[in-house]
Design an enzyme around this catalytic site. Structure first.
Site, mmCIF file in Angstrom:
data_model
loop_
_atom_site.group_PDB
_atom_site.id
_atom_site.type_symbol
_atom_site.label_atom_id
_atom_site.label_comp_id
_atom_site.label_asym_id
_atom_site.label_seq_id
_atom_site.Cartn_x
_atom_site.Cartn_y
_atom_site.Cartn_z
ATOM 1 N N LYS A 36 -22.925 -35.287 15.176
ATOM 2 C CA LYS A 36 -24.006 -35.899 14.403
ATOM 3 C C LYS A 36 -23.412 -36.674 13.232
ATOM 4 C CE LYS A 36 -28.113 -34.804 11.603
ATOM 5 N NZ LYS A 36 -29.078 -33.744 11.197
ATOM 6 N N LYS A 60 -21.166 -32.044 12.380
ATOM 7 C CA LYS A 60 -21.899 -33.078 11.651
ATOM 8 C C LYS A 60 -21.046 -33.590 10.497
ATOM 9 C CE LYS A 60 -26.119 -33.448 8.797
ATOM 10 N NZ LYS A 60 -27.357 -32.728 8.384
ATOM 11 N N ASP A 113 -28.792 -26.784 10.391
ATOM 12 C CA ASP A 113 -27.606 -27.535 9.961
ATOM 13 C C ASP A 113 -26.981 -26.795 8.784
ATOM 14 O OD1 ASP A 113 -28.731 -29.318 11.759
ATOM 15 O OD2 ASP A 113 -28.432 -31.081 10.484
#
Length: 234
Positions: free
Chosen positions: A198, A168, A101
């Site tokens: 996400k 995300k 991430d």
């Protein structure tokens, strides 16, 4: 109790169980992985410096259904040099991470430097190769506070062009805030059905988790996973 068709185990399968506190110890990281294993989550997200725990994690997780290991890169500010992000991500994958991430440089996005945002993502993707999942943290609350929905849309599109598997919402550390259903809807529309979204940051109840799922999230970043899952039916 949330009234919906998703069961506790179905929601758990969407969760990245997360421990990214600066004060977290290696023992705490190992405990977080053990808890994720117990809860049946999809992945456990840790700081990359925790990856020496990999041998201990392997010993705990033998067998099918063990959580993936996820790490962060350029976290939490995104202000790291692109080559530093890429090296951090590559090292993590070499040490056993399945997913990365990474955080974009929000300042570049707000300044309209979207080609540089794209380059940042592309450099990390090239460093880790095609197989690992790459989630790009766009700090949606900041982009919406200081920019607009069009900017959030374009940042998501550039991230996908650069090789993002997921976009995300948040690190959970930015003062503008964490995930929102409005941001998730914008992001889902931007990337379409084939790319993941996400939602992460400030999701502390089953109701909030359900709201993100309904808005289009297919992965959730949770630190209080057990409490959130307790609100869903068995």
């Amino acid at each position: 109790m949330v009234s919906n068709v998703l069961t506790r185990s179905e929601v758990a399968a969407l969760v990245d169980h997360t421990l990214l506190k600066p004060e977290a110890s290696e023992a705490a990281a190992a405990a977080a992985y053990a808890e994720g294993l117990d809860l049946g989550v999809y992945a456990v997200c840790l700081s990359p410096s925790m990856l020496p725990l990999r041998a201990a994690i392997d010993a705990q997780s033998a067998g099918p259904g063990a959580p993936k290991t996820c790490v962060v890169a350029g976290f939490p500010s995104g202000k790291h040099h692109t080559l530093i992000k890429a090296a951090e991500a590559r090292m993590a994958v070499e040490e056993g991470a399945h997913e990365v991430d990474m955080v974009i440089d929000v300042g570049l996005a707000l300044s309209g430097e979207l080609d540089r945002v794209f380059s940042d993502v592309l450099t990390v993707r090239e460093a880790i190769g095609a197989d690992p999942v790459l989630k790009v943290i766009v700090e949606s609350a900041a982009l919406l506070e200081f920019g607009d929905a069009d900017l959030l849309t374009e940042v998501c599109k550039r991230s996908v062009k650069g090789g993002a598997t997921f976009v995300k919402t948040s690190t959970g550390f930015h003062p503008s805030g964490g995930a929102s259903a409005d941001a998730v809807r914008i992001m889902r529309t931007a990337v379409g059905p084939e790319v993941g979204v996400k939602a992460s940051g400030g999701i502390r109840t089953a109701e909030a988790a359900q709201e993100m799922i309904d808005a289009g999230a297919n992965r959730l970043g949770l630190s209080g996973t057990r409490a959130v899952l307790a609100g869903f039916p068995e």
